[in-house]
Design a protein around this motif. Structure first.
Motif, PDB file in Angstrom:
ATOM      1  N   ASN A   1    -108.289  72.633 -18.581  1.00 35.76           N
ATOM      2  CA  ASN A   1    -107.519  71.450 -18.198  1.00 35.76           C
ATOM      3  C   ASN A   1    -106.401  71.863 -17.250  1.00 35.76           C
ATOM      4  O   ASN A   1    -105.544  72.680 -17.614  1.00 35.76           O
ATOM      5  CB  ASN A   1    -106.931  70.757 -19.432  1.00 35.76           C
ATOM      6  N   VAL A   2    -106.419  71.316 -16.045  1.00 34.41           N
ATOM      7  CA  VAL A   2    -105.387  71.652 -15.077  1.00 34.41           C
ATOM      8  C   VAL A   2    -104.191  70.725 -15.301  1.00 34.41           C
ATOM      9  O   VAL A   2    -104.269  69.517 -15.069  1.00 34.41           O
ATOM     10  CB  VAL A   2    -105.915  71.532 -13.638  1.00 34.41           C
ATOM     11  N   ALA A   3    -103.110  71.291 -15.775  1.00 30.43           N
ATOM     12  CA  ALA A   3    -101.871  70.537 -15.994  1.00 30.43           C
ATOM     13  C   ALA A   3    -100.942  70.834 -14.824  1.00 30.43           C
ATOM     14  O   ALA A   3    -101.309  70.652 -13.668  1.00 30.43           O
ATOM     15  CB  ALA A   3    -101.241  70.906 -17.332  1.00 30.43           C
ATOM     16  N   SER A   4     -99.748  71.321 -15.101  1.00 29.41           N
ATOM     17  CA  SER A   4     -98.775  71.605 -14.056  1.00 29.41           C
ATOM     18  C   SER A   4     -97.563  72.264 -14.698  1.00 29.41           C
ATOM     19  O   SER A   4     -97.321  72.094 -15.904  1.00 29.41           O
ATOM     20  CB  SER A   4     -98.337  70.305 -13.367  1.00 29.41           C
ATOM     21  N   ALA A   5     -96.797  72.996 -13.900  1.00 27.71           N
ATOM     22  CA  ALA A   5     -95.514  73.488 -14.397  1.00 27.71           C
ATOM     23  C   ALA A   5     -94.617  72.328 -14.798  1.00 27.71           C
ATOM     24  O   ALA A   5     -93.709  72.488 -15.623  1.00 27.71           O
ATOM     25  CB  ALA A   5     -94.833  74.344 -13.332  1.00 27.71           C
ATOM     26  N   ALA A   6     -94.874  71.141 -14.242  1.00 27.86           N
ATOM     27  CA  ALA A   6     -94.108  69.946 -14.611  1.00 27.86           C
ATOM     28  C   ALA A   6     -94.292  69.581 -16.078  1.00 27.86           C
ATOM     29  O   ALA A   6     -93.502  68.809 -16.622  1.00 27.86           O
ATOM     30  CB  ALA A   6     -94.518  68.762 -13.735  1.00 27.86           C
ATOM     31  N   ALA A   7     -95.293  70.155 -16.736  1.00 32.80           N
ATOM     32  CA  ALA A   7     -95.509  69.894 -18.157  1.00 32.80           C
ATOM     33  C   ALA A   7     -94.343  70.379 -18.999  1.00 32.80           C
ATOM     34  O   ALA A   7     -94.074  69.840 -20.077  1.00 32.80           O
ATOM     35  CB  ALA A   7     -96.801  70.567 -18.622  1.00 32.80           C
ATOM     36  N   TYR A   8     -93.627  71.405 -18.520  1.00 34.27           N
ATOM     37  CA  TYR A   8     -92.489  71.936 -19.274  1.00 34.27           C
ATOM     38  C   TYR A   8     -91.248  72.094 -18.399  1.00 34.27           C
ATOM     39  O   TYR A   8     -90.265  72.703 -18.812  1.00 34.27           O
ATOM     40  CB  TYR A   8     -92.856  73.276 -19.915  1.00 34.27           C
ATOM     41  N   LEU A   9     -91.292  71.536 -17.190  1.00 31.19           N
ATOM     42  CA  LEU A   9     -90.174  71.625 -16.256  1.00 31.19           C
ATOM     43  C   LEU A   9     -89.681  70.210 -15.944  1.00 31.19           C
ATOM     44  O   LEU A   9     -90.206  69.540 -15.066  1.00 31.19           O
ATOM     45  CB  LEU A   9     -90.621  72.324 -14.972  1.00 31.19           C
ATOM     46  N   PRO A  10     -88.681  69.711 -16.697  1.00 33.72           N
ATOM     47  CA  PRO A  10     -88.255  68.324 -16.504  1.00 33.72           C
ATOM     48  C   PRO A  10     -87.614  68.104 -15.143  1.00 33.72           C
ATOM     49  O   PRO A  10     -86.963  68.987 -14.582  1.00 33.72           O
ATOM     50  CB  PRO A  10     -87.231  68.119 -17.635  1.00 33.72           C
ATOM     51  N   SER A  11     -87.823  66.904 -14.621  1.00 31.53           N
ATOM     52  CA  SER A  11     -87.204  66.501 -13.353  1.00 31.53           C
ATOM     53  C   SER A  11     -87.007  64.999 -13.384  1.00 31.53           C
ATOM     54  O   SER A  11     -87.928  64.253 -13.721  1.00 31.53           O
ATOM     55  CB  SER A  11     -88.105  66.875 -12.169  1.00 31.53           C
TER      56      SER A  11
ATOM     57  N   ARG B   1     -91.724  78.583 -17.373  1.00 35.54           N
ATOM     58  CA  ARG B   1     -92.351  78.736 -18.684  1.00 35.54           C
ATOM     59  C   ARG B   1     -91.491  79.610 -19.587  1.00 35.54           C
ATOM     60  O   ARG B   1     -91.273  79.303 -20.771  1.00 35.54           O
ATOM     61  CB  ARG B   1     -93.749  79.339 -18.517  1.00 35.54           C
ATOM     62  N   VAL B   2     -90.986  80.701 -19.038  1.00 41.87           N
ATOM     63  CA  VAL B   2     -90.117  81.585 -19.823  1.00 41.87           C
ATOM     64  C   VAL B   2     -88.840  80.850 -20.229  1.00 41.87           C
ATOM     65  O   VAL B   2     -88.423  80.886 -21.389  1.00 41.87           O
ATOM     66  CB  VAL B   2     -89.775  82.860 -19.026  1.00 41.87           C
ATOM     67  N   LEU B   3     -88.212  80.156 -19.267  1.00 43.10           N
ATOM     68  CA  LEU B   3     -86.977  79.436 -19.572  1.00 43.10           C
ATOM     69  C   LEU B   3     -87.207  78.326 -20.590  1.00 43.10           C
ATOM     70  O   LEU B   3     -86.340  78.059 -21.436  1.00 43.10           O
ATOM     71  CB  LEU B   3     -86.387  78.847 -18.284  1.00 43.10           C
ATOM     72  N   SER B   4     -88.355  77.680 -20.529  1.00 43.49           N
ATOM     73  CA  SER B   4     -88.636  76.594 -21.472  1.00 43.49           C
ATOM     74  C   SER B   4     -88.689  77.087 -22.908  1.00 43.49           C
ATOM     75  O   SER B   4     -88.486  76.318 -23.845  1.00 43.49           O
ATOM     76  CB  SER B   4     -89.963  75.902 -21.106  1.00 43.49           C
ATOM     77  N   ARG B   5     -88.952  78.383 -23.062  1.00 40.22           N
ATOM     78  CA  ARG B   5     -89.073  78.951 -24.403  1.00 40.22           C
ATOM     79  C   ARG B   5     -87.785  79.643 -24.857  1.00 40.22           C
ATOM     80  O   ARG B   5     -87.477  79.637 -26.052  1.00 40.22           O
ATOM     81  CB  ARG B   5     -90.240  79.939 -24.436  1.00 40.22           C
ATOM     82  N   VAL B   6     -87.040  80.247 -23.914  1.00 41.43           N
ATOM     83  CA  VAL B   6     -85.862  81.013 -24.332  1.00 41.43           C
ATOM     84  C   VAL B   6     -84.540  80.326 -24.001  1.00 41.43           C
ATOM     85  O   VAL B   6     -83.520  80.588 -24.638  1.00 41.43           O
ATOM     86  CB  VAL B   6     -85.871  82.427 -23.705  1.00 41.43           C
TER      87      VAL B   6
END
Length: 262
Positions: A129-139, A242-247
């Motif tokens: 499934n092709v999602a996007s960095a937008a999945a965890y990067l709010p804007s 992705r790293v920032l979304s977790r830490v």
């Protein structure tokens, strides 16, 4: 799906180059056929269909046709997607429906139609499934788009758990800024006519300047299937987010408030 251009076409060709027979679809039948022609030049069989992934009955029929004519596929790539930019309050109900119908429901339809076939076959397989960095990067200017991709991300996590006993893997691909024609078909809240055309052209130039080709995403998709990787951020900004979304998710939440361009 969405194999008429961009990541979809690059992925179909990457699999064909590895010796796979491919079945491609797109809402643009001519574009899908062009991809199939290119795939055949690489030596394998390739077949093209016109499918609107937002239409559940059409996707069910497509899956049945593929299984009958070519067999149950070993790998399914739900790639079709559209872009939209707008704040929540500026995004109309019609715009929300358009984005969710393609970006979320298109993936739901594909996973349901082909996931059932894979599970019933009992020989394993893989869904991408092709999602996007937008999945965890709010804007704040990507309310509908980011929501649709975040939903795909969680859908994939849930489906991965469900299909594990059937030995069907699920990978979520999260590209960042990739130079495809999605920018030239994206919509922008409150814009039409010449203003919309100018905005599309400006954003397309930015993506082109970034210079990250869809072929690199396709290579990551092949690697994800081979290694059965669950989540694959692509591009440096997708990996960093992705790293920032977790830490440090608070950093991303603060950044989401900033107006693009200052």
């Amino acid at each position: 799906t969405g194999a008429g251009s961009g990541i979809g076409r690059a992925t179909a060709l990457a699999f064909a180059e590895q010796g796979a027979d491919v079945v491609v679809c797109d809402v643009d039948a001519e574009a899908a056929e062009r991809t199939a022609v290119l795939a055949r030049l690489l030596g394998g069989a390739a077949h093209a269909y016109r499918v609107d992934v937002s239409d559940g009955a059409a996707v069910d029929a497509f899956a049945a046709d593929v299984a009958a004519a070519h067999g149950v596929p070993d790998i399914v790539v739900n790639n079709a997607g559209i872009g939209h930019s707008g704040t929540f309050l500026d995004t109309t109900e019609e715009e929300w429906r358009r984005v969710l119908d393609v970006n979320l429901w298109g993936v739901i339809h594909g996973c349901r139609a082909f996931g059932r076939l894979l599970a019933e076959r009992g020989e394993g397989g893989h869904i991408v499934n092709v999602a996007s960095a937008a999945a965890y990067l709010p804007s704040k200017i990507l309310a509908a788009y980011a929501t649709s991709k975040a939903a795909v991300f969680m859908l994939s996590d849930c489906l991965r758990a469900e299909l594990a006993p059937a030995r069907v893997g699920v990978s979520t691909i999260c590209p960042g800024v990739v130079n495809t024609n999605i920018t030239r078909t994206s919509t922008f809240s409150g814009q039409s006519g010449e203003k919309l055309a100018a905005t599309r052209e400006r954003v397309a130039r930015l993506y082109a300047r970034r210079g990250f080709p869809p072929e690199k995403v396709a290579a990551e998709i092949l690697r994800a299937v081979r290694d059965r990787r669950p989540v694959v951020p692509v591009t440096w900004e997708a990996k960093a987010a992705r790293v920032l979304s977790r830490v440090a998710p608070g950093v991303l939440r603060a950044a989401a408030r900033v107006n693009p361009g200052g």
